[in-house]
Every structure is written in C-alpha cells, then in structure tokens.
Motif scaffolding. Sequence first.
Motif, PDB file in Angstrom:
ATOM      1  N   ALA A 127       0.728  -1.177  -0.027  1.00  9.56           N
ATOM      2  CA  ALA A 127      -0.017   0.006   0.043  1.00  9.56           C
ATOM      3  C   ALA A 127       0.769   1.306  -0.085  1.00  9.56           C
ATOM      4  O   ALA A 127       0.537   2.205  -0.621  1.00  9.56           O
ATOM      5  CB  ALA A 127      -0.865   0.160   1.121  1.00  9.56           C
ATOM      6  N   HIS A 128       2.025   1.191   0.671  1.00  8.31           N
ATOM      7  CA  HIS A 128       3.030   2.320   0.552  1.00  8.31           C
ATOM      8  C   HIS A 128       3.320   2.769  -0.794  1.00  8.31           C
ATOM      9  O   HIS A 128       3.416   3.747  -1.174  1.00  8.31           O
ATOM     10  CB  HIS A 128       4.146   1.933   1.520  1.00  8.31           C
ATOM     11  CG  HIS A 128       5.425   2.908   1.386  1.00  8.31           C
ATOM     12  ND1 HIS A 128       5.374   4.111   1.894  1.00  8.31           N
ATOM     13  CD2 HIS A 128       6.519   2.768   0.486  1.00  8.31           C
ATOM     14  CE1 HIS A 128       6.518   4.680   1.670  1.00  8.31           C
ATOM     15  NE2 HIS A 128       7.263   4.044   0.604  1.00  8.31           N
ATOM     16  N   ILE A 129       3.581   1.723  -1.717  1.00  7.32           N
ATOM     17  CA  ILE A 129       4.067   1.773  -3.106  1.00  7.32           C
ATOM     18  C   ILE A 129       2.890   2.510  -3.660  1.00  7.32           C
ATOM     19  O   ILE A 129       3.329   3.392  -4.450  1.00  7.32           O
ATOM     20  CB  ILE A 129       4.288   0.357  -3.812  1.00  7.32           C
ATOM     21  CG1 ILE A 129       5.519  -0.047  -3.400  1.00  7.32           C
ATOM     22  CG2 ILE A 129       4.121   0.420  -5.445  1.00  7.32           C
ATOM     23  CD1 ILE A 129       5.579  -1.894  -3.452  1.00  7.32           C
TER      24      ILE A 129
ATOM     25  N   GLN B 283      11.328   3.520  -9.684  1.00 10.98           N
ATOM     26  CA  GLN B 283      12.387   3.260  -9.123  1.00 10.98           C
ATOM     27  C   GLN B 283      12.157   2.885  -7.497  1.00 10.98           C
ATOM     28  O   GLN B 283      12.603   1.899  -6.901  1.00 10.98           O
ATOM     29  CB  GLN B 283      13.675   4.183  -9.060  1.00 10.98           C
ATOM     30  CG  GLN B 283      14.266   4.326 -10.494  1.00 10.98           C
ATOM     31  CD  GLN B 283      15.226   5.459 -10.422  1.00 10.98           C
ATOM     32  OE1 GLN B 283      16.377   5.319  -9.962  1.00 10.98           O
ATOM     33  NE2 GLN B 283      15.166   6.274 -11.374  1.00 10.98           N
ATOM     34  N   HIS B 284      11.177   3.573  -7.184  1.00  6.04           N
ATOM     35  CA  HIS B 284      10.766   3.429  -5.610  1.00  6.04           C
ATOM     36  C   HIS B 284       9.892   2.025  -5.430  1.00  6.04           C
ATOM     37  O   HIS B 284      10.265   1.243  -4.498  1.00  6.04           O
ATOM     38  CB  HIS B 284       9.697   4.672  -5.308  1.00  6.04           C
ATOM     39  CG  HIS B 284       9.049   4.470  -3.748  1.00  6.04           C
ATOM     40  ND1 HIS B 284       7.956   4.011  -3.899  1.00  6.04           N
ATOM     41  CD2 HIS B 284       9.784   4.621  -2.566  1.00  6.04           C
ATOM     42  CE1 HIS B 284       7.633   3.955  -2.396  1.00  6.04           C
ATOM     43  NE2 HIS B 284       8.750   4.599  -1.721  1.00  6.04           N
ATOM     44  N   GLU B 285       9.150   1.627  -6.428  1.00  3.25           N
ATOM     45  CA  GLU B 285       8.583   0.313  -6.265  1.00  3.25           C
ATOM     46  C   GLU B 285       9.333  -0.738  -6.408  1.00  3.25           C
ATOM     47  O   GLU B 285       9.411  -1.571  -5.893  1.00  3.25           O
ATOM     48  CB  GLU B 285       7.494   0.339  -7.501  1.00  3.25           C
ATOM     49  CG  GLU B 285       6.627  -0.922  -7.435  1.00  3.25           C
ATOM     50  CD  GLU B 285       5.301  -1.055  -8.131  1.00  3.25           C
ATOM     51  OE1 GLU B 285       4.714  -0.013  -8.513  1.00  3.25           O
ATOM     52  OE2 GLU B 285       4.705  -1.979  -8.158  1.00  3.25           O
TER      53      GLU B 285
ATOM     54  N   GLN C 134      12.482  -0.490  -5.555  1.00  6.93           N
ATOM     55  CA  GLN C 134      13.369  -0.721  -4.278  1.00  6.93           C
ATOM     56  C   GLN C 134      12.506  -1.486  -3.244  1.00  6.93           C
ATOM     57  O   GLN C 134      13.171  -2.109  -2.492  1.00  6.93           O
ATOM     58  CB  GLN C 134      13.846   0.739  -3.668  1.00  6.93           C
ATOM     59  CG  GLN C 134      14.914   1.339  -4.757  1.00  6.93           C
ATOM     60  CD  GLN C 134      15.091   2.882  -4.898  1.00  6.93           C
ATOM     61  OE1 GLN C 134      14.133   3.552  -4.365  1.00  6.93           O
ATOM     62  NE2 GLN C 134      15.940   3.312  -5.689  1.00  6.93           N
ATOM     63  N   HIS C 135      11.146  -1.093  -3.032  1.00  4.68           N
ATOM     64  CA  HIS C 135      10.431  -1.819  -2.400  1.00  4.68           C
ATOM     65  C   HIS C 135      10.393  -3.216  -2.560  1.00  4.68           C
ATOM     66  O   HIS C 135      10.175  -4.276  -1.829  1.00  4.68           O
ATOM     67  CB  HIS C 135       8.994  -1.222  -2.008  1.00  4.68           C
ATOM     68  CG  HIS C 135       9.129  -0.121  -1.093  1.00  4.68           C
ATOM     69  ND1 HIS C 135       8.905  -0.213   0.204  1.00  4.68           N
ATOM     70  CD2 HIS C 135       9.332   1.260  -1.214  1.00  4.68           C
ATOM     71  CE1 HIS C 135       9.031   0.929   0.754  1.00  4.68           C
ATOM     72  NE2 HIS C 135       9.276   1.867  -0.221  1.00  4.68           N
ATOM     73  N   ASP C 136      10.222  -3.538  -4.017  1.00  6.16           N
ATOM     74  CA  ASP C 136      10.349  -4.960  -4.531  1.00  6.16           C
ATOM     75  C   ASP C 136      11.579  -5.845  -3.882  1.00  6.16           C
ATOM     76  O   ASP C 136      11.660  -6.758  -3.507  1.00  6.16           O
ATOM     77  CB  ASP C 136      10.114  -5.029  -5.748  1.00  6.16           C
ATOM     78  CG  ASP C 136       8.813  -4.866  -6.276  1.00  6.16           C
ATOM     79  OD1 ASP C 136       8.050  -4.761  -5.458  1.00  6.16           O
ATOM     80  OD2 ASP C 136       8.659  -4.626  -7.624  1.00  6.16           O
TER      81      ASP C 136
HETATM   82 FE   LIG Z   1       9.338   3.907   0.402  1.00  2.21          FE
END
Ligand SMILES: [Fe+2]
Length: 445
Positions: A58-60, A144-146, A148-150
């Motif tokens: 959900a943060h993504i 990139q953010h998604e 990085q969370h992956d």
């Molecule tokens: Fe984040």
Amino acid sequence: MTTTPDLTAMEQEKLRAHVAEVLTRARSRSTALTDAVDDHDLTRQHSRLMSPLVWDLAHIGNQEELWLVRDVGGRDPVRQDIDELYDAFKHARVDRPALPLLGPTEARGYVTEVRDKVLDVLDHAVLEGRPLVEGAFAFGMIAQHEQQHDETMLATHQLRAGAPVLDAPPPPHGRRVPAGEVLVPAGPFTMGTSIEPWALDNERPAHQVHVDAFVIDTTPVTCGDYLAFVEARGYHDPQWWSPTGWAHRQQAGITAPRFWEREDGRWVRTRFGVREPLPLDEPVVHVSFHEAEAYAAWAGKRLPTEAEWEKAARFDPATGRSRRYPWGDEDPTAEHANLGQRHLRPAPVGAYPAGASPLGVEQLIGDVWEWTSSDFGGYPGFAVFPYPEYSQVFFGPKFKVLRGGSFGTDPVACRGTFRNWDYPIRRQIFSGFRCARDPRPEELG
Ligand SMILES: [Fe+2]
C-alpha cells in the motif's frame, strides 16, 4: 536538474511507452512477491527490521498517488485519509504491524485504482517544461521506488520462516577469471552524472575527482574466500575488526554471515527457505560493513572508497570518459549482469564476462551490493530534488555507501552512478563486497 531539449511528438510517445513498460514490470514483481504468500504471511511481521509485506504494497501505491496522481496529474486524491499511515518517516518499521493498515484485498484494490489513474495521467501529461516531469522524471522516480520496495520485500521473503514459495532458474555458470586484481591508474575521472534523466538527486551533479592509483579485486569476495576467514577464527580475533565492529560482533554474538549454519560438520546456508551447501564460488552475501571490513583487514587489503569503486566501474582509460555502466552505455541485458530477480541468488564469479569494465573488473553491477568505506554524503553542488527525505536527511557518518545493485535490484534502479546506503551493522540486505589495496611501489613502475 538538467533540462532536455524539446521533445518531438514521436519522442514523447516513445518515452510514454518506456514509462508504461517499467511501471508494468515493477507491478508484476510486486504482485509476484505478494501473491506468493497467504494473507497471514502478508500481514504479519517476519522480522523487526522489516515492514509487513502488505504495508510495502500500500505504501508503493500511496507514493505513486502522491507524486503522479496528485502532483503531476493534478487530480483529486484517491485515499488522502491513509497518507499518514504509509509515511515511512512517521512510523518506524517495528511499529507498522500495529497500525490500522489496509488489509490484503483493500491494498490490492488501492494500488490497482491508483495505477489505472496513473496510466491515464501518463497518456495526457506533457513530459517537459517542469523539472518534475522533464524526461518523465517523476514516473522514473516512482518506478524506481516500487522496485526498491520489491527488493526490500524480497529481503523480507529471505527472513520469512516456513516452506519455500519463490523459485527461479539458476544463474549462468562461472569461469576462471584471468587476473585476481587490476591496477587502476592515478588521475581524475568524472563521478556522478548531470545527464542521466532518471538519476536521483544524490547521484548529481557530475564532477571531477582525482583518485590515486589503487588495486581492486576483479570479482567480489566469494563464500569460499570468506569461509577461509571464518575457519581462521577471524570472528574471534579483534585485530581484524574496528573497535565499533568488534563491539557489535560481541554484543550481537555474530560468528558467520547471516543465514550460514554449521550442520554435521559442514557449512550450509538458507536461501528463501531452502537449506543448501555453501556455494563456494558465489559472492558472499548478507554480510555487514563491519564483517566486510574485518575480512579485508585479515586479507591484507581494505574496502574501496566510493570514488574508487565508481572509477573502477565507469572510467574508460582509452577515451578518458565515464561510461553509464562498466560495459558501456547500453542498458543492462541478461548477458551483462545478474539483475531484476531473474535468478534468486548471486551468480558464481566469472559468470558475466560481457559485463566487464574496460580495466577488466567484473560483476560490479548486479549479484551483490558492495560495501564501500565511504560515508553517505552529497556531491559538490548537490541540490535537493524533489524532496529532502529522499536522500539528504541520511547524509552523514551513520550510513555507509553500497554500490552496484544485487540480483534483487531491477535495472531501472541500478546504474554506474547509483548510490545505496545503510547502517554498517545491517546484513539482511543483499550485501557483499570486494577488496582493494594501495599499490606496491614496484606495481607503479
Ligand atoms: Fe518508500
């Protein structure tokens, strides 16, 4: 930010198609990592170091909503009421399981709703004229953010107890690498970038750095190399450790890399729920900065500085310029590097001859993040963009820089200039290292 010249309609279309492709690739990864486990595993905390997987998901979506739906798109909020819950600076990871988080079904519905709006925003956005959208920067930042969370979610999977749920084909075979070390000549090189459109603020601007001659390992330190340090009782001899590293080693009772165990007189490691013999020719992974530093001292070497690492990776002595990647300016392919969770382990050393730098240094990109001896900081001329919490708030001596990406890193979040950082005690990340040293006088000719 560097501005790109006005884009033609055709260039805008090409850029939009590229953005859609990287966003879609990130989402398939997030979906695979969250669909692999049941609701109980999605909502519980597998380690105090990590968020519940359903928080990451959900943060993504929430970051994507903030930047692309509301800011770039100028659209109405989807779920403004949950902004606070998914603000990484408001709640430490350890506290996140107790928050009234969206459940798995709600979180999946939320990220899908946001993505549908974002693809519509992408269809209509003018990708120039404002630094945030120039070259589709905000879209690249969110992809990139998604990813990085992956990678973070993959690390959560590694910490998860229970039967294995992830699988992937093995990486290519290794080979004997001709030389163990190479000399990088003294001189200036261009560090960082001012032209890579999706480079983040901490990679900018390009600047000249003089680096003295140094010698660097052509491959990362392997499990076999590292085992020799363990068996030489390196974990029990303070002479190899910094005072801080030794104090932490003692207090945490660390005697081997994370996920290694001795079983019936031999070493095994656990990888995504599978116990297997220690792969001696694979880069060692899940070691802290302190462990890397102690090994290097025991081996009569040291860790490279961040500038040394980047020079070894990018500098082309024939032209004097810095490349985007060790092998050149082309985006990474499966021949160049072990990236993108294609293989769920580092590849044996020598597996990527096509990824070598001009000086013959291999596997700088992919496989394992490599600890450097440098603190995380801003380059000369650093400017916050687009928000200080991306990197500036982490500048200082608390964090050490890691370079090069791991097998868990997507190519969109990995380049010769990309900088990662973490606390020197951390080892749940896919971290390894290579050694460097000062040249001996006879080597300088
Ligand atoms: Fe984040």
